[in-house]
Enzyme design. Structure first.
Site, PDB file in Angstrom:
ATOM      1  N   CYS A   1       0.806  -1.223   0.000  1.00  0.00           N
ATOM      2  CA  CYS A   1       0.000   0.000   0.000  1.00  0.00           C
ATOM      3  C   CYS A   1       0.839   1.273   0.000  1.00  0.00           C
ATOM      4  CB  CYS A   1      -0.949   0.004   1.200  1.00  0.00           C
ATOM      5  SG  CYS A   1      -2.173  -1.322   1.161  1.00  0.00           S
TER       6      CYS A   1
ATOM      7  N   HIS B   1      -3.339   7.275   2.616  1.00  0.00           N
ATOM      8  CA  HIS B   1      -3.733   5.993   2.045  1.00  0.00           C
ATOM      9  C   HIS B   1      -5.137   5.642   2.528  1.00  0.00           C
ATOM     10  CE1 HIS B   1      -3.932   1.833   0.985  1.00  0.00           C
ATOM     11  NE2 HIS B   1      -3.765   1.398   2.222  1.00  0.00           N
TER      12      HIS B   1
ATOM     13  N   ASN C   1     -10.294  -0.013  -0.220  1.00  0.00           N
ATOM     14  CA  ASN C   1      -8.839   0.042  -0.232  1.00  0.00           C
ATOM     15  C   ASN C   1      -8.326  -0.579  -1.529  1.00  0.00           C
ATOM     16  OD1 ASN C   1      -6.087  -0.272   0.132  1.00  0.00           O
ATOM     17  ND2 ASN C   1      -6.244  -1.113   2.200  1.00  0.00           N
TER      18      ASN C   1
END
Length: 333
Positions: free
Chosen positions: A121, A260, A290
């Site tokens: 990520c 994020h 996500n």
């Protein structure tokens, strides 16, 4: 407000941004049918209502190509000018060749430096920093940085700890030299201490995919949500603070925080930790979930109308590894 500057410094500036998300949606009501969960429970704990899922006959490269084509169209860019293509992904089309090579072929790019980077990520921030360095040296003038992941292929649809979080998508930025501003600073790091808490075990040289492994849990994404939550909030907050301090800035000097998009509670907790004014932390997790390396460029892409030329933007991410960091940039579009 003060930013450390160097006379005649050449910056790498973002001069275009594009994105793509699949049409197919996986809603919270869809998940209610396959596991013990509810829309109310998911929204309360994650802020997510739906996520996009890529068609089974397509791959990560297909989303990246769509995102790049979107950028080229919106900003009147000629793809034949591209010198380098960096792709941040944890879900390549195949182990080899690099997905960046596949994207280059699909776009008809010739003699382009193309390669993949996997920092989970945090991948987009890692790739963005490397791409900025390429531009700053003067060796490359037009660099594409892609964040793209087809993570739904690795999610066990029956696992409530992961199926509520993850979706597919791709975002991309175009970097060019600028004397006015661009990527100002970045702090990126990792420690390897989080391997057991966020992982996909099967598919590499340690646990290669074999006939019997394909049906085991090792092929799916697994995470310890509580541990990841704690480390994510602390690490992203610390990284942002470090970048602010070494550039003689206060959080009030930052126009936008782009974290994020892992979980809305994490986004909110980082904002509180940094004490950023309300409404200045951008989010698009509600309808995308996500998307791993794609979250930051997609978040900017979908909130582009709020961002003005000259705005100071702080990007921050946390991912498997653990890996994390923050980047500071001046928006030049």
């Amino acid at each position: 407000m003060s930013i450390n500057t160097v006379a005649n410094r050449q910056y790498a500036a973002i001069t275009g941004i594009g994105g793509y998300v699949p049409q197919s949606k996986r809603t919270n009501y869809d998940l209610e049918k396959v596991c013990d969960t509810s829309d109310e429970w998911i929204v309360k704990r994650t802020g997510i209502k739906e996520r996009r899922i890529l068609e089974h006959d397509l791959a990560t490269s297909d989303m990246a190509v769509k995102a790049i084509q979107d950028l080229a169209l919106q900003y009147n860019k000629n793809l034949s000018d591209v010198d380098a293509l960096l792709v941040a992904t944890s879900t390549p089309d195949m182990p080899m060749p690099a997905t960046a090579n596949i994207i280059a072929e699909k776009l008809g790019l010739r003699n382009v430096w193309a390669f993949d980077m996997n920092a989970a990520c945090s991948g987009f921030l890692y790739a963005l920093d490397m791409a900025a360095s390429l531009v700053e040296t003067g060796r490359y003038k037009n660099v594409l940085v892609v964040g793209a992941d087809n993570i739904s292929r690795y999610v066990n649809i029956y696992d409530r700890s992961t199926n509520i979080l993850f979706g597919d998508g791709a975002g991309v930025v175009w970097l060019e030299p600028s004397q006015e501003g661009g990527i100002m600073d970045a702090y990126l790091t990792s420690n390897g201490g989080g391997r057991e808490f966020l992982t996909i075990e099967a598919g590499g040289s340690l646990y290669p995919i074999e006939a019997n492994a394909i049906e085991t849990e090792s092929r799916y994404l697994r995470q310890d949500g509580k541990t990841v939550f704690k480390h994510a909030v602390q690490s992203m907050s610390d990284a942002c603070t470090k970048v602010l301090h070494r550039n003689n800035l206060q959080i009030a000097d930052v126009n936008w925080l782009v974290p994020h998009q892992a979980n809305q509670r994490i986004i909110d907790a980082v904002g509180r930790s940094l004490n950023i004014p309300e409404g200045r932390a951008l989010s698009n997790i509600e309808y995308l979930g996500n998307t791993i390396a794609a979250t930051i460029p997609l978040c900017i892409w979908q909130n582009i109308k709020q961002i003005n030329t000259g705005d100071l933007i702080m990007l921050t991410a946390f991912g498997a590894g653990f890996s994390w960091g923050a980047s500071l940039l001046r928006w030049m579009i």
